[in-house]
Design a protein around this motif. Structure first.
Motif, PDB file in Angstrom:
ATOM      1  N   GLU A 221       0.941  -1.014  -0.110  1.00  0.00           N
ATOM      2  CA  GLU A 221      -0.288  -0.203   0.446  1.00  0.00           C
ATOM      3  C   GLU A 221       0.962   1.424   0.434  1.00  0.00           C
ATOM      4  O   GLU A 221       0.466   2.673  -0.776  1.00  0.00           O
ATOM      5  CB  GLU A 221      -0.480   0.109   1.149  1.00  0.00           C
ATOM      6  CG  GLU A 221      -2.080  -0.531   1.266  1.00  0.00           C
ATOM      7  CD  GLU A 221      -2.898  -1.486   2.325  1.00  0.00           C
ATOM      8  OE1 GLU A 221      -2.966  -0.043   2.834  1.00  0.00           O
ATOM      9  OE2 GLU A 221      -3.451  -2.382   2.435  1.00  0.00           O
ATOM     10  N   GLY A 222       1.890   0.574   1.080  1.00  0.00           N
ATOM     11  CA  GLY A 222       2.907   2.572   0.860  1.00  0.00           C
ATOM     12  C   GLY A 222       3.762   2.549  -0.265  1.00  0.00           C
ATOM     13  O   GLY A 222       3.307   3.677  -1.314  1.00  0.00           O
ATOM     14  N   VAL A 223       4.002   1.733  -1.641  1.00  0.00           N
ATOM     15  CA  VAL A 223       4.340   1.665  -2.287  1.00  0.00           C
ATOM     16  C   VAL A 223       3.452   2.737  -3.339  1.00  0.00           C
ATOM     17  O   VAL A 223       4.139   3.276  -4.394  1.00  0.00           O
ATOM     18  CB  VAL A 223       5.282   0.776  -2.867  1.00  0.00           C
ATOM     19  CG1 VAL A 223       5.789   0.342  -4.545  1.00  0.00           C
ATOM     20  CG2 VAL A 223       6.362   0.355  -2.010  1.00  0.00           C
ATOM     21  N   ALA A 248      -0.396   1.635   7.577  1.00  0.00           N
ATOM     22  CA  ALA A 248      -1.209   0.770   6.535  1.00  0.00           C
ATOM     23  C   ALA A 248      -1.413  -0.716   7.735  1.00  0.00           C
ATOM     24  O   ALA A 248      -2.007  -1.602   7.128  1.00  0.00           O
ATOM     25  CB  ALA A 248      -0.978   0.479   5.404  1.00  0.00           C
ATOM     26  N   MET A 249      -0.052  -0.797   8.185  1.00  0.00           N
ATOM     27  CA  MET A 249       0.060  -2.040   9.176  1.00  0.00           C
ATOM     28  C   MET A 249      -0.390  -1.547   9.968  1.00  0.00           C
ATOM     29  O   MET A 249      -1.095  -3.247  10.636  1.00  0.00           O
ATOM     30  CB  MET A 249       1.442  -2.149   9.550  1.00  0.00           C
ATOM     31  CG  MET A 249       2.618  -2.561   8.652  1.00  0.00           C
ATOM     32  SD  MET A 249       4.267  -2.599   9.089  1.00  0.00           S
ATOM     33  CE  MET A 249       5.333  -1.892   7.897  1.00  0.00           C
ATOM     34  N   PHE A 252      -6.764   0.506   9.464  1.00  0.00           N
ATOM     35  CA  PHE A 252      -8.313   1.530   9.697  1.00  0.00           C
ATOM     36  C   PHE A 252      -6.469   3.250   9.723  1.00  0.00           C
ATOM     37  O   PHE A 252      -7.668   4.217  10.013  1.00  0.00           O
ATOM     38  CB  PHE A 252      -9.176   1.608  10.707  1.00  0.00           C
ATOM     39  CG  PHE A 252     -10.166   0.532  10.429  1.00  0.00           C
ATOM     40  CD1 PHE A 252     -11.288   0.392   8.833  1.00  0.00           C
ATOM     41  CD2 PHE A 252      -9.942  -0.304  11.384  1.00  0.00           C
ATOM     42  CE1 PHE A 252     -11.383  -1.092   9.140  1.00  0.00           C
ATOM     43  CE2 PHE A 252     -10.760  -0.814  11.278  1.00  0.00           C
ATOM     44  CZ  PHE A 252     -11.372  -1.983   9.808  1.00  0.00           C
ATOM     45  N   ALA A 253      -5.611   2.758   9.845  1.00  0.00           N
ATOM     46  CA  ALA A 253      -4.847   4.288  10.164  1.00  0.00           C
ATOM     47  C   ALA A 253      -4.364   4.263   8.252  1.00  0.00           C
ATOM     48  O   ALA A 253      -3.951   6.135   8.988  1.00  0.00           O
ATOM     49  CB  ALA A 253      -3.545   3.805  11.136  1.00  0.00           C
ATOM     50  N   ALA A 254      -4.297   4.198   7.474  1.00  0.00           N
ATOM     51  CA  ALA A 254      -3.645   4.722   6.035  1.00  0.00           C
ATOM     52  C   ALA A 254      -4.822   6.050   6.483  1.00  0.00           C
ATOM     53  O   ALA A 254      -3.749   6.802   5.559  1.00  0.00           O
ATOM     54  CB  ALA A 254      -3.686   3.510   5.222  1.00  0.00           C
ATOM     55  N   VAL A 284      -7.692   1.587  -2.210  1.00  0.00           N
ATOM     56  CA  VAL A 284      -6.356   0.591  -1.982  1.00  0.00           C
ATOM     57  C   VAL A 284      -6.660   0.192  -0.941  1.00  0.00           C
ATOM     58  O   VAL A 284      -6.087  -0.968  -1.351  1.00  0.00           O
ATOM     59  CB  VAL A 284      -5.328   1.575  -2.267  1.00  0.00           C
ATOM     60  CG1 VAL A 284      -3.600   0.547  -1.786  1.00  0.00           C
ATOM     61  CG2 VAL A 284      -4.656   1.955  -3.738  1.00  0.00           C
ATOM     62  N   THR A 285      -6.633   1.367   0.706  1.00  0.00           N
ATOM     63  CA  THR A 285      -7.121   0.346   1.672  1.00  0.00           C
ATOM     64  C   THR A 285      -8.506  -0.403   2.067  1.00  0.00           C
ATOM     65  O   THR A 285      -8.080  -1.535   2.452  1.00  0.00           O
ATOM     66  CB  THR A 285      -7.212   1.411   2.498  1.00  0.00           C
ATOM     67  OG1 THR A 285      -8.653   1.643   2.300  1.00  0.00           O
ATOM     68  CG2 THR A 285      -5.885   2.574   2.051  1.00  0.00           C
ATOM     69  N   PHE A 286      -9.827  -0.119   0.651  1.00  0.00           N
ATOM     70  CA  PHE A 286     -10.576  -1.224   0.942  1.00  0.00           C
ATOM     71  C   PHE A 286     -10.344  -2.644   0.381  1.00  0.00           C
ATOM     72  O   PHE A 286     -10.672  -3.819   0.740  1.00  0.00           O
ATOM     73  CB  PHE A 286     -11.489  -0.385  -0.061  1.00  0.00           C
ATOM     74  CG  PHE A 286     -12.985  -1.218  -0.065  1.00  0.00           C
ATOM     75  CD1 PHE A 286     -14.111  -1.058   0.978  1.00  0.00           C
ATOM     76  CD2 PHE A 286     -12.481  -2.378  -0.804  1.00  0.00           C
ATOM     77  CE1 PHE A 286     -15.288  -2.178   0.998  1.00  0.00           C
ATOM     78  CE2 PHE A 286     -14.348  -2.571  -0.896  1.00  0.00           C
ATOM     79  CZ  PHE A 286     -14.912  -2.743   0.121  1.00  0.00           C
TER      80      PHE A 286
END
Length: 344
Positions: A221-223, A248-249, A252-254, A284-286
């Motif tokens: 996700e970070g990349v 993202a680790m 719900f924080a990202a 992306v996070t979903f």
């Protein structure tokens, strides 16, 4: 000579006392030991493959190389952020000097707000645009930071000590991992029977799945979002990408990080790009949280994702960051025991 019942009871009390005394002695170092165990379990299959290629006589060198690799994973991002802060220290000092002399000018973004523009603008002019008020605010902030500098220094030294101890423990776990693994397996079987070894294997599988589902997916996700930050024109996209990977680790924080990136773009006038960053971040996070992570974490242990999520969130609340891995491992062991009991 067979021990009598009083002797066995006394031995049990002595063992319990020594265990509690050992826990009390190592209490401050238990997080470092736990982190070392998590890294050792997560990297053990890869370590074994590399060691098989290098040969057993090079086990010390391979253990040192893996330990160094783990250290660099933490040290390199800190150095990158530190260098970025160092480069911007002069600009920050100039900004503070100008704010003390001329006040803090009202940002253009406030003038384009759909509601509340007049109230926020009046508050800004009264509290921040005036040089005297801005100088007082900055002096209060600087005094507060100076007063806590000593405590911050102590915390930094403490954290560095724990980090060094974690690396030292990790090296010896790699170096003697086979022996430690066999001893733990025999101890679990001797104490709890076959079920004890099954619980241990379930915990190990949970740690593997959690590392893949949290760490690797978080890095991905970070990349991805780091590239989007760069395209959208977010300042310092590498730093924002690294922060996104770390956030993202934690479930719900990202959104906090890419939300800040979107606000930075909006404050600079790039509203369309800010909306694009928000939409891309949510997509992306979903996808990661609802499709990729359940397969990686729950699939490794046959653990329903609800219990994975509860284990992660409850573990972080109870244990801190190490709870990211401890929580799902506990849930996996409990679910295994429940299934065995319910199906018996």
């Amino acid at each position: 000579m067979t021990a009598t019942t009083p002797q066995r009871a006394a031995l049990g009390v002595l063992i319990l006392f020594l265990v509690l005394l050992g826990l009390y002695t190592l209490w401050d170092f238990l997080p470092a030991l736990a982190w070392a165990a998590v890294f050792a379990v997560a990297l053990w299959p890869f370590y074994c493959r590399v060691l098989a290629r290098a040969g057993a006589r090079h086990s010390t060198a391979v253990s040192a190389a893996f330990t160094l690799g783990v250290a660099l994973v933490f040290v390199v991002p800190v150095l990158l952020v530190g260098l970025q802060i160092g480069r911007e220290a002069h600009a920050a000092s100039e900004w503070v000097r100008n704010a003390q002399e001329k006040g803090i000018p009202e940002p253009q973004a406030l003038q384009h707000l759909p509601v509340g523009q007049a109230q926020l603008g009046a508050w800004w002019q009264q509290n921040l645009a005036d040089p005297g008020e801005a100088r007082g605010l900055l002096e209060r902030v600087s005094h507060g930071r100076a007063g806590s500098a000593g405590k911050i220094g102590e915390q930094v030294v403490h954290r560095l000590t724990l980090f060094a101890f974690m690396l030292l423990t990790l090296f010896f776990l790699f170096r003697t991992g086979e022996t430690v693994s066999n001893q733990l397996r025999r101890a679990a079987t001797r104490t709890f029977g076959v079920r004890g070894e099954q619980i241990g294997l379930q915990i190990i599988a949970s740690i593997h799945g959690t590392v893949n589902g949290l760490v690797l997916v978080g890095l991905g996700e970070g990349v991805i979002l780091g590239v989007i930050y760069a395209v959208a024109g977010v300042p310092h996209p590498t730093v924002f990408g690294a922060l996104t990977a770390l956030a993202a680790m934690i479930p719900f924080a990202a959104p906090v990080v890419f939300g800040i990136a979107a606000l930075v773009l909006a404050a600079g006038g790039s509203v369309a790009w800010a909306i694009g960053v928000l939409v891309a971040g949510m997509v992306v996070t979903f996808t990661a949280d609802h499709f990729v992570r359940p397969v990686l974490i729950g699939g490794a242990t046959q653990l329903p994702f609800l219990w994975v999520l509860l284990g992660i969130l409850g573990g972080v609340e109870a244990w801190g960051l190490i709870g990211l891995f401890v929580g799902p491992a506990i849930m996996a062991a409990l679910i295994l025991l429940w299934r065995e009991w319910a199906e018996a």
